[in-house]
Design a protein around this motif. Structure first.
Motif, PDB file in Angstrom:
ATOM      1  N   THR A 161      28.382  37.667  -2.007  1.00  8.89           N
ATOM      2  CA  THR A 161      28.880  39.039  -1.375  1.00  8.89           C
ATOM      3  C   THR A 161      28.394  39.343  -0.137  1.00  8.89           C
ATOM      4  N   GLN A 210      36.607  41.243  -2.729  1.00  9.97           N
ATOM      5  CA  GLN A 210      36.185  40.404  -3.925  1.00  9.97           C
ATOM      6  C   GLN A 210      37.186  41.676  -4.495  1.00  9.97           C
ATOM      7  N   ASP A 263      36.371  35.951  -1.170  1.00  9.03           N
ATOM      8  CA  ASP A 263      35.717  36.334  -1.927  1.00  9.03           C
ATOM      9  C   ASP A 263      36.404  36.875  -3.163  1.00  9.03           C
TER      10      ASP A 263
HETATM   11 MG    MG Z   1      30.327  38.669  -5.029  1.00 12.80          MG
END
Ligand code: MG
Ligand code: UTP
Length: 667
Positions: free
Chosen positions: A451, A492, A572
């Motif tokens: 990330t 995410q 992500d």
């Molecule tokens: Mg991550």
């Protein structure tokens, strides 16, 4: 959320802060001047009132109870003013109060006490008319005060609200340009307080303090001047209590400041405790920590309570003290003035006027302490607001930022070192190149830095060493707006805003029509579940989209990314598990999503990465290995282990299991 010590210790008055606060009032200087004129007029009208009453009493009400001089009409001395004369039965009656200095009774026929009712009524016709006029004047003054006060309130409150609106706008715009590291450091609760409570506290400066302070000071000075003009003796008696007031005020200032600091410190603690416990309520309940958290809260709450009581005590002592001194001053006045009235050395109306003036005198003193309190709060708030405004964003456009129309989509990391906190390297010497149109996947255990790489491509943070290039240009030399328009990122945890499905896809971008929203939703297989919602694309979405499942939120995020048609797409993948149906929808949508764009995928499901042009395996911030799916499998390295773990049921190594666990097997 812990308030800084210097926040709490903020000064009660600070010329530098005040100048800055006044700068916000500058655009409204004309209106403020008008308010000032109004306020001064009202103060003037109020100052005159006791004097008018004094005139009514001394010149017209009393006077007849005292002996009068009686003259033949042609014998009246010329310097006796007309207002002191009354005509009855061919004689002229002259009141003794108000006669010119050094007047001698001269040719008066007699000195008579008039007590026959008929004569009194006849003599008083003139006085009754005058008293009527004076009452009229008082009423008119009252109406004028009312109207002017009303206008002043409206004027000052609109200016105050206007300024607060401007400050809030400025702060919000400022926050929008702050870098993410700033938001990592500053808790949401604190920033929200700056924008709401603190700006509202400023309002008081403009509505209650600024102009009204002039009024109070003007009134105080005016009363003193008028008192000395009317009677220096009585004036001296009246102001004799002033030293007491000064001592009380000085003590009050010190005590009030200490009490205020205690309250603020306690408030900061209770805020911090509350915001943490309320946002963590789920955990508190899951682990049965209610009783424990309650006893923690009880302590901070009690501390806040006693700080509040302490502050109240300061005011509870000060106000009655001022009242007492006022009463004391009045009693001295009654004693001193009363004796002189009895001796005929002083008209009663004068003493009455002084009683009024003394009462008026202590009003502004009480008001000044209240303003002191507001000023104190406003200084603390403005200090924190300005501190925020003065925090420069760490990430800004370079002075000569290069504009780009549409990026081709080549991304290069050159020996990138990066740390969120100094010394704790999250990425170490990372280098890779992604050609336009390629798809690259990052895999690795949790915390490996996947990330973080994405955040760097968006330039949410700046790297410490090395460089990141887009189409061969260092991202630091690009305009931030251009860079972020070129890159669409699906994070995410998908964040949805309060609103409806439609606005969450186009994010209020007017250039994206309804048809386009529908088209992109169809493209990423989101149309399917949206059209089953009771209100379809108009279905309301609550903050953070808690009414939708993780998979549905992910599909919406895909639609959002596609709607903006970026040159570079960054995904992500959610670590949370997604049901198999949605998983299939996502896998089906992916090829359409990535067609014609550079794509970077952080993959937790290896099914996603198999088609990637290149897979980069990260381990503890370093690139461990890279290549295509087949190449990496052939190496029998890190990736091979990862793959085996997901596609067979063999016992997992703990570290790998952590990153692979959420994936769904499709073997
Ligand atoms: Mg991550
Ligand atoms: P990442 O967030 O880049 O890890 O954090 P990741 O690879 O994406 O992990 P998963 O798979 O989503 O779980 C890398 C390191 O950076 C630190 C984290 O503690 C982690 O060790 N980090 C992350 C920070 O210090 N601050 C942040 O704001 C984010």
């Amino acid at each position: 959320m812990s308030e800084h010590a210097d926040d709490i210790m903020g000064k009660a008055y600070d010329a530098r802060l005040m100048r800055r606060l006044l700068a916000y009032a500058r655009p409204y200087i004309g209106w403020l001047m008008l308010a000032l004129i109004i306020v001064m007029t009202v103060a003037g009208v109020e100052l005159v009132r006791p004097y008018v009453i004094k005139l009514a009493i001394d010149d017209h009400m009393s006077g007849y109870s005292q002996p009068m001089l009686v003259f033949e009409p042609d014998q009246v001395p010329e310097d006796v003013p007309e207002r002191l004369r009354a005509y009855h039965d061919g004689l002229v009656y002259v009141k003794q109060t108000g006669l010119p200095k050094g007047f001698s009774e001269g040719d008066a026929l007699e000195v008579a006490v008039v007590d026959d009712p008929d004569t009194v009524a006849a003599l008083r016709a003139h006085d009754i008319r005058r008293i009527g006029n004076l009452s009229m004047l008082l009423i008119l003054a009252g109406i004028a005060s009312f109207g002017l006060n009303y206008a002043k309130s409206i004027l000052l409150h609109s200016i105050g609200q206007r300024i607060v609106l401007n400050v809030r706008t400025e702060l919000f715009t400022h926050l929008e340009h702050m870098d993410l590291a700033f938001f990592d450091r500053n808790p949401v609760g604190r920033l929200v307080t700056r924008l709401t409570n603190d700006t509202e506290t400023l309002n008081e400066v403009y509505t209650s303090v600024l102009v009204n302070l002039f009024k109070d000071v003007f009134t105080l000075a005016g009363i003193v001047v008028v008192m000395f003009r009317l009677s220096p003796g009585l004036a001296l008696v009246s102001v004799s209590t002033l030293p007491l007031i000064i001592i009380a005020t000085v003590l009050f200032r010190v005590k009030a400041r200490d009490a205020y600091r205690k309250v603020r410190a306690a408030l900061a603690r209770i805020n911090a405790s509350l915001s943490e416990n309320i946002s963590g309520m789920r955990i508190v309940q899951v682990f049965n920590r209610e009783a424990h958290k309650y006893s923690e809260f009880k302590a901070t709450n009690a501390e806040f309570y006693s700080a509040g009581v302490g502050e109240m005590m300061v005011y509870a002592v000060f106000r009655p003290t001022v009242e007492f001194v006022a009463t004391f001053a009045l009693s001295v006045l009654v004693w001193y003035g009363g004796a002189r009235v009895l001796r005929g050395a002083m008209p009663f109306g004068l003493v009455y006027a002084f009683v009024n003036y003394i009462e008026m005198f202590f009003g502004p003193i009480n008001a000044l302490t209240e303003k002191y309190n507001m000023l104190q709060a406003a200084m603390a708030s403005s200090e924190r607001i300005f501190q925020l405004m003065d925090t420069r964003p760490a990430i800004t456009d370079a002075p000569l930022a290069l504009p780009i129309e549409r990026a081709r989509g080549r991304i290069e990391f050159k020996n990138v070192w990066f740390a969120y906190n100094e010394g704790e390297w999250v990425l170490r010497d990372v280098s890779f190149t992604i050609e336009p149109g390629q798809m690259v996947a990052f895999v690795g255990a949790t915390g490996a830095g996947k990330t973080s790489i994405i955040s760097l491509i968006n330039r949410f943070y700046d790297v410490q060493k090395g460089e990141i290039l887009l189409d061969g240009i260092n991202v630091k030399e690009l305009r931030l707006a251009d860079l972020r328009r070129s890159v669409a990122t699906v994070l995410q945890d998908v964040f949805l805003f309060t609103g409806d499905i439609k606005t969450n896809i186009r994010l209020n971008e007017k250039g994206i029509a309804d048809e386009r929203v529908r088209e992109v939703a169809k493209h990423v297989n989101a149309d399917h579940f949206i059209s089953r919602l009771p209100r379809g694309y108009d279905e309301p979405v609550t903050e953070r989209g808690s009414t939708l499942s993780a998979g549905q939120r992910q599909l919406l995020a895909f639609a959002r990314a596609l709607a903006f048609d970026p040159a570079i797409l960054v995904l992500d993948e959610a670590t949370s598990s997604i049901d198999t149906d949605t998983e299939m929808l996502i896998q089906d949508a992916l090829p359409r999503l990535i067609a014609g764009r550079t794509t970077i995928v952080v993959a937790h499901r290896l099914s996603t990465v198999q088609h990637a042009d290149k897979i980069i395996v990260l381990h503890k911030g370093k690139i461990r290995e890279s290549g295509t799916h087949q190449e990496l499998l052939a190496r029998h390295g890190f990736y091979y282990d990862l793959y085996r773990l997901q596609y067979t049921d063999s016992p997992a190594a703990p570290e790998l299991a952590a990153s692979a666990a959420p994936a769904t097997s499709q073997g």
